[in-house]
Design an enzyme around this catalytic site. Structure first.
Site, short mmCIF file in Angstrom:
data_model
loop_
_atom_site.label_atom_id
_atom_site.label_comp_id
_atom_site.label_asym_id
_atom_site.label_seq_id
_atom_site.Cartn_x
_atom_site.Cartn_y
_atom_site.Cartn_z
N GLU A 44 0.86 -1.18 0.00
CA GLU A 44 0.00 0.00 0.00
C GLU A 44 0.90 1.23 0.00
O GLU A 44 1.71 1.41 0.91
CB GLU A 44 -0.92 0.03 1.22
CG GLU A 44 -1.86 1.23 1.22
CD GLU A 44 -2.65 1.38 2.51
OE1 GLU A 44 -3.68 2.07 2.47
OE2 GLU A 44 -2.23 0.83 3.55
N ASN A 96 10.01 7.62 0.79
CA ASN A 96 9.30 8.20 -0.34
C ASN A 96 9.24 7.15 -1.43
O ASN A 96 10.28 6.57 -1.79
CB ASN A 96 10.04 9.45 -0.83
CG ASN A 96 9.24 10.25 -1.83
OD1 ASN A 96 8.51 9.69 -2.66
ND2 ASN A 96 9.37 11.56 -1.79
N ASP A 118 -2.97 11.68 -2.73
CA ASP A 118 -3.09 13.11 -3.02
C ASP A 118 -3.44 13.28 -4.49
O ASP A 118 -2.71 12.78 -5.36
CB ASP A 118 -1.76 13.80 -2.71
CG ASP A 118 -1.87 15.31 -2.70
OD1 ASP A 118 -2.69 15.86 -3.47
OD2 ASP A 118 -1.12 15.95 -1.92
N ASP A 154 -11.89 9.46 -3.15
CA ASP A 154 -13.13 10.23 -3.11
C ASP A 154 -13.10 11.33 -4.17
O ASP A 154 -14.07 12.06 -4.32
CB ASP A 154 -13.30 10.89 -1.74
CG ASP A 154 -12.22 11.93 -1.49
OD1 ASP A 154 -11.02 11.57 -1.58
OD2 ASP A 154 -12.54 13.09 -1.23
#
Length: 214
Positions: A44, A96, A118, A154
């Site tokens: 993930e 990262n 993001d 979303d």
């Protein structure tokens, strides 16, 4: 969103190096040996506070999970949640993910989850989106031939952008759902953001795609 500073974070990272792996590049091509089994590995990218990983770890005990999170104050929260769960099939990386091929060997990963990434909505930030072509190229190398990418968000704009990006890169779309919770999918494990947004009546989008087999 600005994360609250946790003064104990550095001590936690130092004390729990079996959970939050300090030098992950050294394990490239050897991740199954870390878990001590030959189970498939799912990752993930952007793991947040760990709710998704813990839920998946419980639901799929024969899968190894690795969560990647850059924010120190967030990953230690996830780490504590995993410790409390007493699950042995989860590890975390405080890195990262921009050069993920430095961490995983070709075909070492079975599934990649991109949960509420993001969206980077401005056009000039397109290259930062985790479904931009540069990232897809890296995913293609580390995923096994039958591996998948699963995206939940979303953000309608990111969802639509990702569908186009997948198509242009040659991925085969296996699911594209514009109202995930209407499905009442019993296998869906919610993230913290997913619970927050869905409680406000916002739609949750999900798609799954795979690269063509060589």
């Amino acid at each position: 969103m600005r994360q609250r500073h946790k003064p104990w974070a550095d001590d936690f990272l130092a004390e729990h190096q079996q959970l939050i792996i300090p030098n992950p590049a050294e394990l490239k091509g050897k991740w199954q040996s870390l878990f001590g089994n030959a189970n498939p590995i799912h990752i993930e990218i952007g793991t947040g506070k760990g709710q998704f990983l813990v839920g998946m770890g419980k639901q799929y005990p024969d899968v190894n999970f690795i969560g990647i999170e850059l924010a120190k104050s967030v990953i230690v929260t996830a780490g504590q949640k995993i410790l409390d769960s007493e699950l042995s099939n989860i590890r975390l990386l405080h890195i990262n993910a921009i050069d993920i091929r430095d961490i995983f060997a070709d075909h070492e990963i079975a599934m990649i989850y991109l949960n509420f990434s993001d969206p980077w909505p401005k056009n000039r930030h397109e290259k930062r989106r985790l479904t931009y072509a540069r990232f897809l190229d890296q995913y293609q190398h580390i995923l096994e031939p039958s591996g998948h990418i699963t995206l939940k968000t979303d953000n309608q704009g990111l969802f639509e952008y990702s569908l186009v990006s997948f198509s242009q890169f040659g991925l085969k779309l296996e699911e594209a759902n514009v109202d995930l919770h209407a499905l009442q999918d019993p296998t869906n494990v919610m993230t913290e953001y997913e619970e927050k947004f869905s409680s406000k009546g916002q739609r949750i989008y999900r798609c799954r795609a795979r690269f063509p087999k060589e």
